[in-house]
Structures are given as C-alpha cells and as structure tokens.
Design a protein around this motif. Structure first.
Motif, PDB file in Angstrom:
ATOM      1  N   ALA A   1      25.221   0.147-102.151  1.00  0.00           N
ATOM      2  CA  ALA A   1      23.904   0.502-103.351  1.00  0.00           C
ATOM      3  C   ALA A   1      25.086   1.065-104.676  1.00  0.00           C
ATOM      4  O   ALA A   1      25.800   0.888-104.738  1.00  0.00           O
ATOM      5  CB  ALA A   1      23.070   1.379-102.735  1.00  0.00           C
ATOM      6  N   ASN A   2      23.773   0.409-105.695  1.00  0.00           N
ATOM      7  CA  ASN A   2      24.742   0.998-107.327  1.00  0.00           C
ATOM      8  C   ASN A   2      24.951   2.039-107.615  1.00  0.00           C
ATOM      9  O   ASN A   2      26.497   2.319-107.875  1.00  0.00           O
ATOM     10  CB  ASN A   2      23.222   0.832-108.078  1.00  0.00           C
ATOM     11  CG  ASN A   2      24.113   0.884-109.543  1.00  0.00           C
ATOM     12  OD1 ASN A   2      24.872   0.476-109.580  1.00  0.00           O
ATOM     13  ND2 ASN A   2      22.696   1.659-109.647  1.00  0.00           N
ATOM     14  N   ILE A   3      24.012   3.497-106.791  1.00  0.00           N
ATOM     15  CA  ILE A   3      24.871   4.262-107.034  1.00  0.00           C
ATOM     16  C   ILE A   3      24.354   4.951-104.847  1.00  0.00           C
ATOM     17  O   ILE A   3      23.970   5.191-104.667  1.00  0.00           O
ATOM     18  CB  ILE A   3      24.235   5.483-107.633  1.00  0.00           C
ATOM     19  CG1 ILE A   3      23.479   4.919-109.003  1.00  0.00           C
ATOM     20  CG2 ILE A   3      24.591   7.158-107.455  1.00  0.00           C
ATOM     21  CD1 ILE A   3      25.526   5.044-109.749  1.00  0.00           C
ATOM     22  N   ASP A   4      26.132   5.585-104.821  1.00  0.00           N
ATOM     23  CA  ASP A   4      25.464   5.296-103.204  1.00  0.00           C
ATOM     24  C   ASP A   4      26.428   6.555-103.065  1.00  0.00           C
ATOM     25  O   ASP A   4      27.704   7.189-103.056  1.00  0.00           O
ATOM     26  CB  ASP A   4      26.829   4.633-102.266  1.00  0.00           C
ATOM     27  CG  ASP A   4      27.091   4.076-100.757  1.00  0.00           C
ATOM     28  OD1 ASP A   4      26.914   5.647-100.388  1.00  0.00           O
ATOM     29  OD2 ASP A   4      27.908   3.416-100.384  1.00  0.00           O
ATOM     30  N   PRO A   5      25.296   7.176-102.797  1.00  0.00           N
ATOM     31  CA  PRO A   5      25.870   9.260-102.500  1.00  0.00           C
ATOM     32  C   PRO A   5      26.668   9.416-101.200  1.00  0.00           C
ATOM     33  O   PRO A   5      27.350  10.301-101.312  1.00  0.00           O
ATOM     34  CB  PRO A   5      24.295   9.686-102.574  1.00  0.00           C
ATOM     35  CG  PRO A   5      23.383   8.886-103.099  1.00  0.00           C
ATOM     36  CD  PRO A   5      24.191   7.928-102.704  1.00  0.00           C
ATOM     37  N   GLY A   6      26.898   8.577-100.324  1.00  0.00           N
ATOM     38  CA  GLY A   6      27.633   8.544 -99.377  1.00  0.00           C
ATOM     39  C   GLY A   6      29.224   8.689 -99.858  1.00  0.00           C
ATOM     40  O   GLY A   6      29.778   9.216 -99.156  1.00  0.00           O
TER      41      GLY A   6
ATOM     42  N   SER B   1      33.527   8.040 -95.116  1.00  0.00           N
ATOM     43  CA  SER B   1      32.980   7.396 -94.953  1.00  0.00           C
ATOM     44  C   SER B   1      33.019   6.065 -95.086  1.00  0.00           C
ATOM     45  O   SER B   1      33.190   4.299 -94.987  1.00  0.00           O
ATOM     46  CB  SER B   1      31.964   6.863 -97.119  1.00  0.00           C
ATOM     47  OG  SER B   1      32.698   6.364 -98.510  1.00  0.00           O
ATOM     48  N   GLY B   2      34.504   5.730 -96.244  1.00  0.00           N
ATOM     49  CA  GLY B   2      34.726   4.189 -96.055  1.00  0.00           C
ATOM     50  C   GLY B   2      34.658   3.391 -96.487  1.00  0.00           C
ATOM     51  O   GLY B   2      35.112   2.166 -97.429  1.00  0.00           O
ATOM     52  N   ARG B   3      33.493   3.402 -98.030  1.00  0.00           N
ATOM     53  CA  ARG B   3      32.921   2.733 -98.363  1.00  0.00           C
ATOM     54  C   ARG B   3      33.770   3.089 -99.801  1.00  0.00           C
ATOM     55  O   ARG B   3      34.402   4.483-100.664  1.00  0.00           O
ATOM     56  CB  ARG B   3      32.039   2.687 -99.102  1.00  0.00           C
ATOM     57  CG  ARG B   3      30.857   2.763 -97.195  1.00  0.00           C
ATOM     58  CD  ARG B   3      29.876   2.033 -97.352  1.00  0.00           C
ATOM     59  NE  ARG B   3      29.193   3.760 -98.140  1.00  0.00           N
ATOM     60  CZ  ARG B   3      28.285   4.579 -97.487  1.00  0.00           C
ATOM     61  NH1 ARG B   3      28.477   4.434 -95.935  1.00  0.00           N
ATOM     62  NH2 ARG B   3      27.607   5.744 -97.380  1.00  0.00           N
TER      63      ARG B   3
END
Length: 427
Positions: free
Chosen positions: A172-177, A183-185
């Motif tokens: 996502a634009n802002i990815d809290p995870g 998370s691997g992201r």
C-alpha cells in the motif's frame, strides 16, 4: 593482365563488397518522443514495438534479454552492431513465454543461468547464449501475493556470485505492517543460491540487507568496491500535522547498503518507512510542523507523538546518501565500469500537479565509492536525457525503466510506455 593479378583483383572486389554489406547502416527508427540529450551524449532507438519492456541484461555474446511486463515474458534480441549508435535488432523472439513474469531479470556472471521473477516467484533457467535457448526452470523463492508494488527486482552479485538479492515493495502507499521486519515487505533480502535445494524457499528465509524501504525497484553493485546501492520510490499523498506537503515531498532516495559480508554498519539497517520519510522541499513545512528540516533529513509522516518523533527518525533510521525530487520514481540504477558515476532511470510522477521525472540522470562518485555531493545536496542529480516538454507527460513522453551496459561501455535504456529500447553514447 596476368592471371594471378586478375584473381587478386577479383578477390579484392568481393572482399570490398562483403565489407560494404557488413557496414550497411541500420535503418533509422524515429523515437515516439524525441529526447533532449545533454552536451556530449547521443541516443538512438535500437528497437521498438515491445510491450512494456522493463529491466534488461546483456548475455556473454552481446545479445539482449528483456523482461516484457505486458503479458509476454522474456525476449531475446540478437543485435547487429556497426559501432557507435549504429545498432539494430537482427532478430527477436520470446524465449520464455510466461505471462506472469513482469520485471526482474539478471544473469549469473558466467552467463549460464538466467534469473527471472513474477510477483510471487523467482526462477532460475539454464541459459545458452549461442542457441538462444533456456532449459527447465528451477523454482527458487516463493513470495506471498500482494496487490500493490508487484515487481521483484533481482540482482546477482558479481563479487559473490552465489548471492542473489531480491527486492520487495510495500502492499500500500502507507503499509503499517512493514514496521515488523518479519512481514517481508519493503525489504531487500539476500539468498545464498548454494543453500537452496530442490524445493523453493519462502522470501522471509532470506537474510535482510535493508528494510523500511518502501519500494526499492533499482538495486546495483559498485563494480570496484562491491558495495550495494538502491533507489527508493517514497510515499505519495504525504501530510504533516494536517498540512499537505505532497507536491514536493518526500524525496526519492539513493541508499547505501554496504557490502555483502555483513561487516558494514548499515547491513540489515532500517531506512524508516512507513513511519519516516525524507524531506526534499523544506519550504513546504511550517515552522511549527517541522522547524529544522533540510534536504535529506528524515521526518515523521502524519502527526508526531511522544514516541514517534523527528528525532527518532533522524537517530534510529538510516538516511539516504542522496535525495531526489518527490515522485520522480527511480526504477533502475547502474554504475559505470570505473564506478565514477551511477546512472538512474526516473520513470516519472503521477502524484503532483506539475509532472516531474521522465528522464535519465547521473550522480558522480568519488574514488572512495560515495557520491561527490553531500547528503543535503539538491544538485547531485545531473540530467542526461530528458523529454522536450514534461507538461505533456505521461502520455506524450518516453518513460525510462531499465538500464544495462554493453561490453563497449554503451548504455541501453527501456521505455515501457513507448515500447522502445534506446542506446546512449557519451555516458
């Protein structure tokens, strides 16, 4: 005329004819949108009619391999090279017709293994440059599916050829995870190919080279020092304490990751996202929202609190070595052979009123392996190849994506929007 003289004359005539045929110029291909070249540089379209060409690589025989994102796969292009800019496609064929492949491509240093990626997988194919063929794919890495930032950049180390770097962006634009390293992201991970057996490994099995990287689409290795660098696409629609600063902030980034031995202090470092990004235009902030920002300084997205502060961003995360204008979208970065500069392909903006990017640029480096300009510089980027009128972008522009050097030091560039490959001299 003596018979031997006649034979020699005939042989000379035939040789001249063959030389003339071999030296025939390639047909001119008019660019969809003629670029403006900086002094000392020239360019020419080598090939067009492709479907969203992304990253590309040269094999050991000087043939081009191109990842085509738009439901194609991997294309092999045999080139006719008459020297300089006089290069064209002698033949072209899809050698891996896999429509899930969308961006990543690299070759082992000896040219025998071709690495490619989809949004959920990384594969290795035995590759024969002379025959333009691939063998049976080996499934190396599995990656959880996601809807946003679906490209997976692949980089094989030349210094440590058993190590494969795989970059994965946010969902996502802002990815809290992505505040969780597990998370691997928004990460670049290292995979030791000698440790992957018959079954693919999950992405999170890789060693973390860097995290807190929103979407680092370009990754490269300094050919002299062996250090790894990346370019990051930072966040869109950013506000600070309810003040919209997104037109000119945050900065895109050139990030330093050190070497792959693990000895570097930035090995495995957190680069800040999704809590922290980097300032490009301090004037967009009020004195109450961010009183002490300069170019290249990390700051908190949104609203600060007792624990999430600018000071935290500036002391607990790793800032970029060089910053670039907001939303210019760097998608590839490659060093010159002598490491005196990197070249960066800026795909171009969508998230600002006045279009920016859509160009090829250079950043000069010192012999110590770092940019000449300091980290707070706003002038490190030297524009090399630009569109005539950015106000016509994105529809009326070429849009740089992938970069590759050939063995003669010429730089090749893909434009996905126009389906073209350019050759550039003077770099």
């Amino acid at each position: 005329m003596p018979r031997i003289t006649q034979a020699a004359a005939l042989l000379s005539t035939v040789s001249l004819a063959i030389t003339q045929i071999a030296a025939q110029s390639c047909p001119t291909i008019d660019p969809a949108h003629a670029p403006v070249m900086a002094t000392g540089y020239e360019s020419r379209v080598v090939l067009n009619g492709l479907k969203s060409p992304r990253h590309l690589v040269f094999d050991t025989l000087g043939n081009l391999l191109i990842a085509e994102q738009d439901q194609v796969g991997i294309r092999y292009v045999k080139l006719t090279d008459n020297g300089g800019l006089d290069i064209c496609a002698e033949s072209s064929e899809v050698i891996i017709p896999d429509t899930t492949l969308n961006h990543g491509i690299d070759l082992s240093p000896d040219g025998s293994i071709l690495y490619v990626s989809s949004k959920t997988d990384v594969y290795a194919y035995p590759y024969d440059a002379a025959r333009a063929t691939v063998g049976t794919a080996k499934h190396l890495i599995t990656i959880p599916d996601q809807e946003d930032h679906v490209t997976r950049t692949l980089t094989i180390s030349r210094r440590y050829p058993e190590l494969l770097l795989v970059s994965r962006g946010s969902n996502a634009n802002i990815d809290p995870g992505t505040t969780d390293i597990e998370s691997g992201r928004s990460q670049i991970r290292i995979f030791n190919l000698t440790e992957i057996g018959d079954e693919p490994v999950p992405y999170t099995d890789g060693e973390v080279l860097g995290w807190g990287l929103r979407n680092s689409v370009g990754v490269t290795e300094n050919p002299v020092t062996g250090d790894i660098w990346s370019v990051e696409n930072s966040a869109d629609e950013v506000a600070r304490d309810n003040v919209d600063v997104h037109q000119t902030n945050p900065a895109e980034e050139l990030n330093y990751h050190g070497n792959l031995t693990g000895a570097s202090p930035v090995h495995g470092a957190n680069f800040g996202y999704p809590l922290c990004v980097t300032a490009w235009d301090p004037s967009a902030f009020t004195t109450t929202t961010a009183p002490s920002l300069t170019v290249g300084t990390p700051f908190v997205i949104g609203t600060t609190n007792d624990t999430v502060t600018d000071e935290m961003c500036q002391t607990e995360t790793t800032p970029p070595k060089i910053s670039f204008p907001a939303h210019t979208a760097p998608l590839d970065v490659k060093f010159k052979a002598d490491a005196s500069a990197v070249y960066i392909a800026f795909h171009g903006s969508w998230n600002r009123d006045s279009p920016d990017g859509y160009r090829l640029s250079r950043v000069n480096f010192t012999t110590d392996g770092f940019p000449i300009e300091p980290s707070d510089s706003s002038t490190a980027e030297i524009r090399v190849m630009t569109n005539q009128n950015n106000t016509a972008c994105p529809d009326g522009c070429f849009r740089p994506v992938g970069l590759a050097w050939d063995s003669k030091g010429r730089l090749f560039l893909t434009s996905d929007a126009t389906g073209e490959v350019f050759v550039i001299t003077g770099a």
